[in-house]
Write an enzyme that holds these catalytic residues in place. Sequence first.
Site, PDB file in Angstrom:
ATOM      1  N   ARG A 197      15.951   7.764  -3.903  1.00 11.27           N
ATOM      2  CA  ARG A 197      14.877   7.391  -2.972  1.00 11.27           C
ATOM      3  C   ARG A 197      15.406   6.973  -1.597  1.00 11.27           C
ATOM      4  O   ARG A 197      14.691   7.091  -0.598  1.00 11.27           O
ATOM      5  CB  ARG A 197      14.014   6.271  -3.578  1.00 11.27           C
ATOM      6  CG  ARG A 197      13.161   6.770  -4.742  1.00 11.27           C
ATOM      7  CD  ARG A 197      12.081   5.796  -5.119  1.00 11.27           C
ATOM      8  NE  ARG A 197      11.234   6.343  -6.174  1.00 11.27           N
ATOM      9  CZ  ARG A 197      10.219   5.691  -6.725  1.00 11.27           C
ATOM     10  NH1 ARG A 197       9.915   4.465  -6.316  1.00 11.27           N
ATOM     11  NH2 ARG A 197       9.495   6.247  -7.665  1.00 11.27           N
ATOM     12  N   ASP A 199      -1.447  -4.512  -2.200  1.00 12.14           N
ATOM     13  CA  ASP A 199      -0.152  -4.018  -2.665  1.00 12.14           C
ATOM     14  C   ASP A 199       0.904  -4.524  -1.695  1.00 12.14           C
ATOM     15  O   ASP A 199       0.582  -4.915  -0.560  1.00 12.14           O
ATOM     16  CB  ASP A 199      -0.139  -2.488  -2.718  1.00 12.14           C
ATOM     17  CG  ASP A 199       0.947  -1.954  -3.650  1.00 12.14           C
ATOM     18  OD1 ASP A 199       0.660  -1.773  -4.848  1.00 12.14           O
ATOM     19  OD2 ASP A 199       2.087  -1.758  -3.184  1.00 12.14           O
TER      20      ASP A 199
END
Length: 269
Positions: free
Chosen positions: A38, A140
Site C-alpha cells: 500500500r 471514519d
Amino acid sequence: MLEHAALSDQEFSQFQRWLHQATGIDLSPAKKTLVSSRLAKRLSHYQLPSFGDYFHLIMGDSAKLELQLALDLLTTNETYFFREPKHFEFLSEQIVPHFPRERALRIWSAASSSGEEAYSLAMTLAERRVAAPWEIIASDISSRVLTQAKTGLYAIERAHNIPTAYLMKYCLKGIGQQEGTFLIDRKLKERVHFSQVNLNKPLPDLGQFDLIFIRNVMIYFNRETKEQVLARLLPLLRQGGYLIISHAESLHGLQTGLQLVSPSIYRKP
C-alpha cells in the site's frame, strides 16, 4: 524509476508503533506485505530509496497531508451494502416499531468507511420510519473514504446486496459517461452527515444516540484499546440504546455495563 528496498522488520515496527499510537489499530506481523504494497507507490512518488525515508518524511511538520494519506492507505477496510443483514432486520423489526414517532431516532455509524453501512441504514429508516424524524451521523478516520462516501457514487457491482425494492427507490443507475455506476438518491444522501472522527482520541460533541454501529473495527484493537474506545463511546449512547458490533467481534471479558441482547447486539440498561 528509482528502485526502493524491501520493507525491513525494523521499518515495519516503526509503522506498527505509529499506527497503534495514532488509531489504536494493532498491525500483526502478517500485515507486513500489506503495508509494503500500500505504501510502495508513495515511495515511488517521492523517489525514496527506503520505507524508513518515507516514515521520516511523514513524521515531518510539513507533511501533514502525506501523513493523512498514509493513514488512509493503512486503515481502509472492506465494506459492502447490508453487510450482516440480521442487524438491519433487528433495526426494522425490534427498534423502529417501538420507537416514539415524535422523537428523532439518531444512529451513529462509527466506522463507516466509504458509506455503504450508513446508506444501508438510511434506506432502512426511510422505508420504515415514513414521516417520522431520524438522523444518521457517519464517521471514519480516513479522509479519503469519507470523500468517496459523500459523493454517494458506487460501481454497479456493489449493488448486489441491496434489496431490489430499495435499489429501485433509492438508487439512480448511471447512463452515458456514468454507465457502470449508481448514485444514492439526493434526498436520502442529504440525511446522512459524514464527519472525520478518530475513535482513539477524545470525541467531538456528536450528541446522544439511540443506536451505535461500530462493526469490523474493534477486531483490530487490543483489549486495552477496546476498553478505551468503549469508554468514549458509551456516554454518547442513550439509556435503553443499542451498541452493535460485527459477528466476528466480541466484548467478552470487557467491563462495559452493557446487556447482551443477542450475538453482537448489546443494550445500555
